[in-house]
Design a protein around this motif. Structure first.
Motif, short mmCIF file in Angstrom:
data_model
loop_
_atom_site.label_atom_id
_atom_site.label_comp_id
_atom_site.label_asym_id
_atom_site.label_seq_id
_atom_site.Cartn_x
_atom_site.Cartn_y
_atom_site.Cartn_z
N TRP A 99 -8.28 19.38 4.99
CA TRP A 99 -8.95 18.46 5.90
C TRP A 99 -8.89 19.04 7.30
O TRP A 99 -7.82 19.45 7.75
CB TRP A 99 -8.27 17.10 5.87
CG TRP A 99 -8.57 16.31 4.63
CD1 TRP A 99 -8.15 16.58 3.36
CD2 TRP A 99 -9.34 15.13 4.55
NE1 TRP A 99 -8.63 15.63 2.50
CE2 TRP A 99 -9.36 14.72 3.21
CE3 TRP A 99 -10.02 14.36 5.50
CZ2 TRP A 99 -10.04 13.59 2.77
CZ3 TRP A 99 -10.69 13.22 5.07
CH2 TRP A 99 -10.70 12.85 3.72
N CYS A 135 -14.48 14.45 10.44
CA CYS A 135 -13.70 14.91 9.29
C CYS A 135 -14.53 15.93 8.52
O CYS A 135 -15.70 15.68 8.23
CB CYS A 135 -13.40 13.75 8.34
SG CYS A 135 -12.35 12.46 8.98
N ILE A 174 -14.01 18.35 4.97
CA ILE A 174 -13.16 18.67 3.83
C ILE A 174 -13.64 19.99 3.23
O ILE A 174 -14.83 20.18 3.00
CB ILE A 174 -13.21 17.57 2.75
CG1 ILE A 174 -12.90 16.21 3.34
CG2 ILE A 174 -12.23 17.90 1.62
CD1 ILE A 174 -13.09 15.06 2.35
N LEU A 190 -13.65 11.09 -2.39
CA LEU A 190 -13.61 11.76 -1.09
C LEU A 190 -14.39 10.99 -0.02
O LEU A 190 -13.95 10.92 1.13
CB LEU A 190 -14.14 13.19 -1.21
CG LEU A 190 -13.30 14.12 -2.09
CD1 LEU A 190 -13.99 15.46 -2.27
CD2 LEU A 190 -11.91 14.30 -1.50
#
Length: 149
Positions: A6, A46, A48, A84
């Motif tokens: 992350w 964010c 990922i 997610l």
């Protein structure tokens, strides 16, 4: 669950890779140069990664006190169904917790997903879209006029 990385800043983001993620998610055509601008102007973000592969993203446009608007959450199709998207929303809510209100708008049919994460349907939200016909076609807005005082 996999051990994904992350990242909460955009220092090393490949904007072309991000543009491709939105295309295949599928959340439309978002040119790399535009994504760099909107993410630069977003207080929270964010990303990922699975190794070096960008597989999830979301951002919140926030003013630091009053309003945080969560948007542009996307998950690579091969990674959908792992929770997610939920984790991204919850992380952006956590980042935004000191704001008086946290907003997002859901694609039609996805309202239940956001309701489970604590969001409530707004009764007075209004919008102007630069492609109004598309917003009408996909059900984001309605063309019915409400009575005004």
């Amino acid at each position: 669950m996999e051990n994904f990385s992350w990242v909460y800043d955009q220092t090393n983001i490949d904007w072309s890779q991000l543009s491709e993620l939105y295309r295949i998610a599928p959340l439309g055509d978002k040119p790399a140069e535009n994504l760099k601008i909107v993410f630069s102007n977003s207080k929270f973000k964010c990303f990922i990664f699975d190794d070096c592969k960008l597989i999830g993203v979301g951002r919140a446009l926030a003013d630091g006190i009053d309003c945080s608007y969560i948007c542009d959450v996307a998950i690579h199709p091969n990674y959908q169904g792992l929770g997610l998207g939920r984790q991204i929303i919850l992380k952006l809510v956590e980042f935004s917790v000191d704001h008086k209100k946290i907003l997002l708008y859901a694609n039609p049919g996805k309202e239940g997903f956001y309701y489970k994460l604590g969001f409530k349907k707004m009764n007075t939200a209004m919008a102007i879209f630069n492609n109004e016909q598309n917003a009408l076609d996909v059900g984001l807005v309605s063309s019915t006029e409400q009575e005004t005082e």
